[in-house]
Design an enzyme around this catalytic site. Structure first.
Site, PDB file in Angstrom:
ATOM      1  N   ASP A   7     -91.692  60.253 -68.517  1.00  0.00           N
ATOM      2  CA  ASP A   7     -92.120  59.091 -69.297  1.00  0.00           C
ATOM      3  C   ASP A   7     -91.442  57.832 -68.784  1.00  0.00           C
ATOM      4  O   ASP A   7     -91.852  56.730 -69.132  1.00  0.00           O
ATOM      5  CB  ASP A   7     -91.797  59.290 -70.782  1.00  0.00           C
ATOM      6  N   HIS A  29     -93.847  55.136 -70.079  1.00  0.00           N
ATOM      7  CA  HIS A  29     -92.772  54.762 -71.011  1.00  0.00           C
ATOM      8  C   HIS A  29     -93.326  54.494 -72.409  1.00  0.00           C
ATOM      9  O   HIS A  29     -93.200  53.394 -72.960  1.00  0.00           O
ATOM     10  CB  HIS A  29     -91.993  53.548 -70.504  1.00  0.00           C
ATOM     11  N   ARG A  36     -72.176  64.309 -73.843  1.00  0.00           N
ATOM     12  CA  ARG A  36     -71.015  63.789 -73.107  1.00  0.00           C
ATOM     13  C   ARG A  36     -69.773  64.625 -73.375  1.00  0.00           C
ATOM     14  O   ARG A  36     -68.985  64.896 -72.465  1.00  0.00           O
ATOM     15  CB  ARG A  36     -70.774  62.334 -73.502  1.00  0.00           C
ATOM     16  N   GLY A  95     -92.693  56.675 -75.111  1.00  0.00           N
ATOM     17  CA  GLY A  95     -92.036  57.530 -76.094  1.00  0.00           C
ATOM     18  C   GLY A  95     -91.872  56.884 -77.448  1.00  0.00           C
ATOM     19  O   GLY A  95     -91.961  57.545 -78.485  1.00  0.00           O
ATOM     20  N   ARG A 151     -69.155  70.004 -78.727  1.00  0.00           N
ATOM     21  CA  ARG A 151     -68.927  70.103 -80.166  1.00  0.00           C
ATOM     22  C   ARG A 151     -69.725  71.278 -80.705  1.00  0.00           C
ATOM     23  O   ARG A 151     -70.481  71.910 -79.974  1.00  0.00           O
ATOM     24  CB  ARG A 151     -69.330  68.802 -80.882  1.00  0.00           C
ATOM     25  N   ARG A 165     -84.057  57.490 -69.359  1.00  0.00           N
ATOM     26  CA  ARG A 165     -84.245  56.299 -68.543  1.00  0.00           C
ATOM     27  C   ARG A 165     -84.478  56.748 -67.114  1.00  0.00           C
ATOM     28  O   ARG A 165     -83.914  57.746 -66.655  1.00  0.00           O
ATOM     29  CB  ARG A 165     -83.017  55.373 -68.613  1.00  0.00           C
ATOM     30  N   GLY A 182     -81.953  52.864 -76.544  1.00  0.00           N
ATOM     31  CA  GLY A 182     -80.996  52.462 -75.533  1.00  0.00           C
ATOM     32  C   GLY A 182     -80.666  50.985 -75.632  1.00  0.00           C
ATOM     33  O   GLY A 182     -81.445  50.183 -76.159  1.00  0.00           O
TER      34      GLY A 182
END
Length: 316
Positions: free
Chosen positions: A251, A275, A169, A277, A172, A228, A72
């Site tokens: 996480d 956190h 988002r 990962g 496809r 997040r 991110g």
């Protein structure tokens, strides 16, 4: 070139460049290695507070590339307004897929099979048997089907799932099947036994998992967040897990770090990891390969990998 890994520990860097080491220091107060105005290629310190990573950016008048070592980029976007136009922001696609996908599978299996309960029972010296849910025959919904989402599906493949549904988002088609757009979530959520969040934090995904999202999940479903914390409305999640209708493996949290005494710590059916990962033994070799490749592309004036945006374009 500012690097958060000592340059002499990275093989294959282009020769003839001035590499400076800066990782912000343990307390976040380490002085800059040189005048930020002379930095051309800035690699943001990894696993440090957002304010530290953006601290030199207002003075970086010559910078051309800002490279994160995280998937991110939300933690540096506040500093982009201070940069000149034409600066390319790149993320660390290719660095965290293996580690994050491993942790995702760990959280799913640990939650379903009741591993936290076994650990607590072991601490008490108690033998606790009984039936637990299996991952086999479950339907998993992956919300955020980029490279990490695909890596998660890679590791789910051997577990005899009933179905994997994918959401991104925009829709496809992939070799594994369709990727649905976010607008299809209302129809997909009621069918999922496990919902995995691996989406970037954007204005479109902030608070995506709200009371309505959670209400559409089936009774007894598991929510896994490796994205997040702010993707999830914490208050809405607490209402669902405290009722016992849903369980969660997180996480990432909002707020983060999760402060002592926060109700999530003791909410029933919630497994929390801090956190983690990305930071594993898999990180460093992949990060070094990414930096070496990017710097060679930069020196040779070739297109950079993983460009997320360019400052001064589309209002950035």
């Amino acid at each position: 070139m500012w690097l958060p890994i000592p340059p002499d520990e990275i093989d294959g860097l282009p020769e003839g460049l001035n590499y400076l080491f800066w990782d912000g220091g343990d307390d976040g107060g380490q002085e800059f290695p040189a005048d930020p105005a002379d930095c051309v290629f800035y690699v943001v310190p990894y696993m440090k507070p957002a304010a530290l990573g953006t601290r030199p950016m207002p003075r970086m008048r010559a910078v051309r590339v800002v490279q994160t070592l995280s998937a991110g980029t939300d933690h540096v976007e506040a500093g982009l307004k201070d940069l000149p136009a034409g600066v390319r922001l790149c993320n660390a696609r290719g660095v965290h897929e293996a580690s994050t996908a491993e942790l995702t599978l760990t959280l799913v299996l640990a939650s379903l099979r009741g591993i936290p309960d076994f650990v607590r029972a072991q601490d008490r010296g108690e033998w606790q048997g009984g039936f637990r849910p299996a991952l086999a025959d479950k339907t998993v919904l992956i919300v955020g089907y980029g490279s990490i989402g695909a890596a998660i599906e890679d590791r789910l493949a051997p577990f005899e799932l009933a179905r994997v549904a994918r959401v991104a988002r925009s829709g496809r088609t992939t070799a594994r099947g369709p990727v649905h757009p976010l607008t299809d979530l209302p129809s997909l959520l009621p069918e999922a036994d496990v919902v995995v969040l691996s989406t970037p934090l954007t204005e479109a995904t902030r608070g995506l998992v709200n009371a309505d999202f959670l209400a559409r999940m089936k009774d007894g479903a598991l929510l896994v967040n490796v994205a997040r914390g702010a993707v999830v409305d914490t208050k809405a999640l607490l209402a669902e897990v405290e009722s016992g209708r849903l369980t969660a493996a997180l996480d990432v949290t909002d707020p983060e770090p999760l402060p002592p005494g926060h109700p999530l710590w003791h909410a029933p059916g919630v497994l929390i990891s801090p956190h983690v990962g990305g930071p594993t033994s898999a990180f460093l070799p992949r990060a070094k390969r990414l930096l070496t490749g990017q710097l060679h592309r930069f020196v040779n004036q070739e297109p950079l990998a993983n460009v997320v945006l360019t400052t001064g374009a589309s209002g950035v």
